[in-house]
Design an enzyme around this catalytic site. Structure first.
Site, PDB file in Angstrom:
ATOM      1  N   PRO A  21       0.827  -1.205   0.000  1.00 24.48           N
ATOM      2  CA  PRO A  21       0.000   0.000   0.000  1.00 24.48           C
ATOM      3  C   PRO A  21       0.864   1.260   0.000  1.00 24.48           C
ATOM      4  O   PRO A  21       1.851   1.341   0.722  1.00 24.48           O
ATOM      5  CB  PRO A  21      -0.785  -0.095   1.310  1.00 24.48           C
ATOM      6  CG  PRO A  21      -0.504  -1.415   1.896  1.00 24.48           C
ATOM      7  CD  PRO A  21       0.697  -1.989   1.222  1.00 24.48           C
ATOM      8  N   GLU A  22       0.507   2.214  -0.856  1.00 24.79           N
ATOM      9  CA  GLU A  22       1.169   3.510  -0.860  1.00 24.79           C
ATOM     10  C   GLU A  22       0.181   4.542  -0.326  1.00 24.79           C
ATOM     11  O   GLU A  22      -0.876   4.195   0.187  1.00 24.79           O
ATOM     12  CB  GLU A  22       1.654   3.842  -2.278  1.00 24.79           C
ATOM     13  CG  GLU A  22       2.650   2.805  -2.812  1.00 24.79           C
ATOM     14  CD  GLU A  22       3.205   3.144  -4.191  1.00 24.79           C
ATOM     15  OE1 GLU A  22       3.242   4.342  -4.538  1.00 24.79           O
ATOM     16  OE2 GLU A  22       3.591   2.229  -4.920  1.00 24.79           O
TER      17      GLU A  22
END
Ligand SMILES: [Zn+2]
Length: 272
Positions: A2-3
């Site tokens: 996840p960014e």
């Protein structure tokens, strides 16, 4: 992994369902997810605490517990944080289960268990916050500041952009996408960029992150939002994971190279 857009999507979901609820009980199923204290201490310290707000700092989810105390969650590679609706099946690989008031649960699940949860007091938070770089969607993310920061580094701009001590939340996917939109070759040393290049990188970074949030993130493997849904931005990626496919701007095949052990996707014609 996840960014920023994926974490922001989860935070916005949680911010509509969790604030104002009290943590009634905490069950830790995998003690190694808890950092800084034992699972029993962690559970004991959280019981009875009321969750004020939910925010994001870099790729971390921050629960305000009042009196300067916070609960922080980093999803690692495959972490998921969700509030199941009544009757929803629970995810597999449960890590931490919190019973909230009014019949809700806050669940942390993690297949590969690289994520972590930890508590901080105000001093701990300030120290942690101070080690992190500028938020790309904040007013502090100006071309002038970015330009000044790039002067001290010969690192390739793509790797530079992913360093969390400089700019937070931009990982491998969005760094490739932003540099494509900015028309900047990912291999250029940071300190050789002109102010105009930096301004285009700034604008493209904000644009790609904002769009990705609108589409609730990019799902590759395990990412799900707080309701368990996939992110829809994958179909909108222009270069990432598209080696050999035609560039959306010039039709020439996109290239993949490896920088700092990570794949970079770009167009040799459009990015200079
Ligand atoms: Zn091109």
């Amino acid at each position: 992994m996840p960014e920023l857009p994926e974490v922001e999507t989860i935070v916005r979901d949680l911010a509509s369902s969790v604030p104002g609820r009290t943590i009634r009980d905490v069950e830790v199923l995998h003690a190694n997810l808890i950092e800084g204290e034992s699972a029993a201490e962690f559970a004991q310290a959280l019981r009875g605490r009321r969750i004020g707000g939910v925010t994001r700092r870099a790729k971390n989810i921050v629960f305000d517990l009042g009196r300067g105390d916070r609960l922080l969650v980093n999803l690692g590679m495959t972490g998921r944080l969700l509030v199941p609706r009544r009757g929803d099946p629970l995810p597999t690989h449960l890590g931490v289960r919190m019973t909230l008031g009014r019949g809700r649960e806050l669940i942390y699940a993690d297949t590969r268990r690289f994520g972590r949860l930890w508590r901080t007091d105000d001093a701990g938070w300030s120290a942690f916050d101070g080690r992190l770089g500028v938020e790309p969607l904040s007013d502090d993310f100006t071309a002038e500041r970015l330009f000044e920061m790039t002067r001290r580094s010969r690192v390739a701009v793509k790797t530079w952009l992913m360093d969390q001590a400089r700019v937070v939340g931009v990982g491998n996917i969005y760094a490739s996408e932003a540099l494509f939109r900015a028309g900047v070759d990912p291999r250029r040393p940071a300190n050789e960029l002109a102010l105009g290049d930096v301004e285009r990188i700034r604008r493209a970074t904000r644009e790609v992150l904002t769009e990705a949030i609108e589409f609730r993130g990019t799902t590759f493997l395990d990412y799900r939002d707080a309701s368990g849904n996939r992110g829809e931005f994958y179909d909108r990626l222009r270069v990432y994971d598209r080696e050999g496919q035609p560039c959306p701007a010039c039709n020439r095949p996109l290239r993949r190279i490896v920088q700092a052990n990570r794949s970079t996707f770009f167009c040799q014609e459009c990015q200079r």
